[in-house]
Each structure stands twice: as structure tokens, then as C-alpha cells.
Enzyme design. Structure first.
Site, PDB file in Angstrom:
ATOM      1  CG  HIS A 288      -7.509   6.153   5.189  1.00 55.38           C
ATOM      2  ND1 HIS A 288      -7.092   7.722   5.249  1.00 55.38           N
ATOM      3  CD2 HIS A 288      -6.319   5.830   4.761  1.00 55.38           C
ATOM      4  CE1 HIS A 288      -5.681   7.808   5.116  1.00 55.38           C
ATOM      5  NE2 HIS A 288      -5.239   6.522   4.700  1.00 55.38           N
TER       6      HIS A 288
ATOM      7  CG  ASP B  46      -9.651   9.761   6.567  1.00 52.82           C
ATOM      8  OD1 ASP B  46      -8.288   9.675   6.328  1.00 52.82           O
ATOM      9  OD2 ASP B  46     -10.262   8.927   5.785  1.00 52.82           O
TER      10      ASP B  46
ATOM     11  CG  HIS C 158      -1.768   1.177   1.447  1.00 53.45           C
ATOM     12  ND1 HIS C 158      -2.947   1.236   1.001  1.00 53.45           N
ATOM     13  CD2 HIS C 158      -1.677   2.381   1.665  1.00 53.45           C
ATOM     14  CE1 HIS C 158      -3.856   2.397   1.316  1.00 53.45           C
ATOM     15  NE2 HIS C 158      -2.566   3.134   1.728  1.00 53.45           N
ATOM     16  CD  GLU C 159       1.674   3.426   3.805  1.00 55.83           C
ATOM     17  OE1 GLU C 159       1.674   4.695   3.212  1.00 55.83           O
ATOM     18  OE2 GLU C 159       0.513   3.384   4.503  1.00 55.83           O
TER      19      GLU C 159
HETATM   20 ZN    ZN Z   1      -2.504   5.217   2.163  1.00 52.35          ZN
END
Ligand code: ZN
Lengths: 365, 95
Positions: free
Chosen positions: A286, A281, A184-185
Site C-alpha cells: 500500500h 504491509d 478498489h475492492e
Molecule cells: Zn487493496
């Protein structure tokens, strides 16, 4: 600045803030500086920092709307070189920290270091072999990651240059060096170097979704799972031992990853009818990512096989071609359909099933 | 000086419960008091809040820092994690 107050900078009056944000995201160093200087003058938009030398773009070789793909299309994967650099943050905030393992070195015995190293290799391999992409930027950039970032830190992030993983506090989170999180990162880096998606609202949720899609794909390919054998979880096993949940997010069933007295209920929607309008957020990046996440899952269920095959190739091509940092879910869905047409043809079964998947999550394209 | 810090967001989004810290510098040693007053000087925090952080970053936390000065005036700042100096983050982690 352009309202009743006299404007002393005519250029600043002409360029609207959203365009300045794109210029700050994608321009070269001088353009970034100019755009950020203007944003700072605009009281309604914060200045955005210019620290990059690359501007986050790979030359497009003259093809409009195509960034990394055209830069790499003819490169032999044998020329791709993995260069991992893992650092120990020593529970401090300073990045990158102390180098502890570089490419080719033996395991250190520190599980966080070794998982970050191994995971980065798995992601690099996915990029290289399935997408003919040489590292995150397409030009072989070193894969820099810091583990033990800060103290009892409940987070992992991409800072525009590297990955950083906290240890968690042991209660809510117990680690962040799980393979889907690493994927993901790192794919936030791929998004950045593919033209970027502004980290706010729907474009930010797409940025998040693409990171989740390729994060879970990283795990599935590593385990050689087909789409029916995969669990479609993001962050499996990273929650604390007493948290009632299996993961942080579920692409198969958004909204069901956890239900806990401390964390509450997984807030992700799976359909536009339950899209969450929020200012927190970054506008729910997210949260609403659950919708395009679920569309990818549904499409995989229709076409079967491996996620990095037909579905992954379509998603990756769309990412290289979208050229719209403020894309909405509808823009992204349309781009994936264009990619499906390019790969499989107009009216193909793959195209029709993709359109059906998007419609099932409430995005009519 | 009263200092309140709430960090939120990150990879977990709204899932990660906000982390809240509260500090009354009057209850600390003279040495620490000075360090906190310097680190949480409203003018310095104001400058940090103008820096939106790296636009290419993802999953960073957002810090809401409230400082009530000795005159009773409250100053509230929202600052992206990467716009906060390392030394200040370490200080926050140690609070
Ligand atoms: Zn992310």
C-alpha cells in the site's frame, strides 16, 4: 526441505517455492491442493489455503497470455447481467451474513447497505460498458458484499470471493462504503480473475495500484469527469472527522493525502528513487503503489480526455495480457507499452507519452 | 495466561494504526478464563499460523498474537485475518 535435510518428496525439491505460490494462486482445485501441500512441507513458505472451485481463471480460448479479454471479446454487453447480493454482517466476523438487498430490490434505508449496492452497480457498469467484461470474473459472477462487518472495524477487503466493509471506529475511519473504495475492492477481484498478482513486494504493489487506478476511474466515470477535473483521491471522506487529511491516498501527489498527529504522514512515494524497502504491509504493497499510481496519473495528464478511455483501455489490456503473477514495476510498464502499441501503433504519440510517464517516475522502459 | 494481540495492515496499509489488546486471564472470571485459554491455546494458534490464508485475498489485516503460558513461556504467532476462525475474531472484538 532441499538443504542438508534429506528430501522425501522429489517433486517438492524440483519446484521452487515461488512457482508453488503461482500454482496455488492460479491452478485449478487439484493443482492448488498439490501446490499448497508442498508449500506446507516447505518450512520456509507457509501453506496457502485452497478453498476455491474456479482457480481464479477464465479459459483463455487458446490465446497465449490473454485471459479474460479473449473469453469475452465477442460477447454482447446486452447479455451482461448484474447480480448484486448485499449482506448485513451484524458486526460479527461470519461471512457473508444476513441477506438484506438483492438485485432489483428497493433501497433499505441503511446507508451502508445502499451505498454498497449502488457502488457495486457503478463498478459493474464500468466493467461492462468500457471493458466489455461481464462482472468481476468475466462470467457474470454475483457481486457479493457484506457491510457492518465486525465491530468498529477499520478495514475493507476482498477475500477472494466477496467484498467486506467495516463501519470504522468513528475516530480513524468513519465508513468504507465510499465509491473509490468499493471500486478498489472489486478490482482486486478483477485482478484475481485476470491471472492474479502475488500480494507481496512489487507485484503486490501493482495489485494495489491497479485497484486504485480503477477505483478512482469508477468515481470519475460516475461523475463524468475528465482527467483534469478529477481529484485523483482514493478514500476521500473515509477518514475520521478529526483526522487532518483529505483521503487515504492521492494519485496526483502521493505522500500528501494526510498529515496527522495520530496517523503520521502519508508514506507513499511517487518515484523509484524513494521506493520504500520494508517487510511490513506485505512488503509495502500500500506504500509503493504510489509509484505506478502516479505514472497512470501523469499519463492521463498527457493524453487528456477521460481516464477510462485511452489510459484505461491500455491499463485494462495490459492486465489481461501480462500473465506474470510476480511482475515487477518494469514488467508492468513494458506490458502497458505493448498494449499502447497494439491499440495505437508503434511510435504513436500515445506510446511515446506513456514511455515518458513511466520514465518520470523512474522506470526506464 | 497473558495474551497480547496486535492487528495491523488492511486497506489502509501502514496508515491504519496497529490495534493493540492486552489480556491477563487471571483478572477475569473463571468462565471467561477458560474460554480465553481454549481460544488462545498455543497449539491451536500454531496450526492457524501455518495457514497463510487465501492467496487471492487483498487488504486483509495481519494479527500478531503473543501468548505467555502459566509456565512463563511466550509463544508468538502471526496469522492472516482470514485464517482466524470467526468465533475467535468475535472474541477478539469483544476484548
Ligand atoms: Zn487493496
Amino acid at each position: 526441505m532441499c538443504g542438508p535435510t534429506p528430501c522425501h518428496n522429489p517433486v517438492n525439491c524440483i519446484i521452487p517455492p515461488h512457482m508453488l505460490r503461482v500454482m496455488a494462486l492460479r491452478g485449478d482445485t487439484s493443482v492448488q491442493k498439490m501446490a499448497k501441500s508442498m508449500l506446507k512441507q516447505n518450512e520456509s513458505v507457509r501453506e496457502e489455503r485452497a478453498e476455491h472451485t474456479s482457480g481464479g481463471m477464465v479459459p483463455n480460448a487458446g490465446r497465449q497470455g490473454a485471459f479474460v479479454t479473449s473469453a469475452l471479446a465477442f460477447m454482447d454487453t446486452r447479455t451482461h447481467t448484474c447480480d448484486r447480493q448485499i449482506y448485513d454482517g451484524d458486526n460479527k466476523a461470519s461471512l457473508p451474513g444476513t441477506p438484506v438487498r438483492t438485485e432489483g430490490q428497493d433501497p433499505t434505508g441503511d446507508p451502508e447497505v445502499d451505498r454498497a449496492y449502488d457502488g457495486a452497480g457503478v463498478v459493474f457498469d464500468l466493467c461492462s460498458h468500457e471493458f466489455n467484461r461481464n462482472s468481476l470474473d468475466g462470467n457474470g459472477m454475483p457481486l457479493k458484499a457484506t457491510v457492518h462487518h465486525r465491530s468498529k472495524y477499520n478495514n475493507a477487503f476482498w477475500n477472494g470471493e466477496q467484498m467486506a466493509y467495516g463501519d470504522g471506529d468513528g475516530e480513524i475511519f468513519q465508513t468504507f462504503t465510499e465509491l473509490s473504495v468499493i471500486g478498489h475492492e472489486m478490482f482486486h477481484g478483477v485482478v484475481q480473475f485476470s491471472g492474479g498478482l502475488i500480494y507481496q513486494g512489487q507485484s503486490g504493489a501493482l495489485n494495489e495500484s491497479i485497484a486504485d487506478v480503477f477505483g478512482t476511474m469508477t468515481v470519475q466515470r460516475h461523475l463524468d469527469q475528465d482527467v483534469y477535473g478529477a481529484d485523483w483521491l482514493v478514500g476521500k471522506g473515509i477518514l475520521g472527522p478529526n483526522i487532518n487529511g483529505v483521503a487515504l491516498r492521492s494519485m496526483k501527489a502521493p505522500g500528501t493525502a494526510y498529515s496527522d498527529s495520530l496517523l503520521g504522514q502519508d508514506p507513499q512515494p511517487f518515484h523509484m528513487d524513494v521506493y520504500v524497502d520494508t517487510t511490513s504491509d506485505n512488503g509495502g504493497v500500500h506504500i509503493n503503489s504510489g509509484i505506478p499510481n502516479h505514472a497512470f496519473y501523469l499519463y492521463c495528464m498527457y493524453v487528456g480526455g477521460k481516464s477510462w478511455e485511452k489510459p484505461g483501455q491500455i491499463w485494462y489490456r495490459a492486465l489481461q495480457q501480462i500473465n506474470n503473477p510476480m511482475a515487477t514495476f518494469g514488467d508492468w510498464a513494458a506490458e502497458t507499452l505493448d498494449a499502447a502499441i497494439e491499440i495505437h501503433g508503434t511510435g504513436s504519440w500515445e506510446y511515446l507519452m506513456l514511455r515518458r510517464a513511466w520514465r518520470l517516475v523512474g522506470i526506464a522502459v | 495466561m497473558l495474551i497480547e494481540i496486535v492487528s495491523s495492515g488492511g486497506f489502509g496499509g501502514v496508515t491504519t494504526p496497529p490495534k493493540k489488546l492486552h489480556m491477563d486471564t487471571a483478572a477475569t472470571s473463571e468462565e471467561k478464563r477458560q474460554a480465553y485459554c481454549d481460544a488462545f491455546d498455543p497449539d491451536a494458534l500454531s496450526n492457524l499460523s501455518l495457514d497463510g490464508g487465501n492467496p487471492n485475498a487483498a487488504d486483509l489485516a495481519l494479527y500478531t498474537i503473543s501468548v505467555t503460558d502459566d509456565q512463563g513461556q511466550e509463544h508468538v504467532f502471526q496469522i492472516q485475518e482470514d485464517a482466524i476462525p470467526d468465533e475467535l475474531l468475535d472474541l477478539i472484538d469483544g476484548m
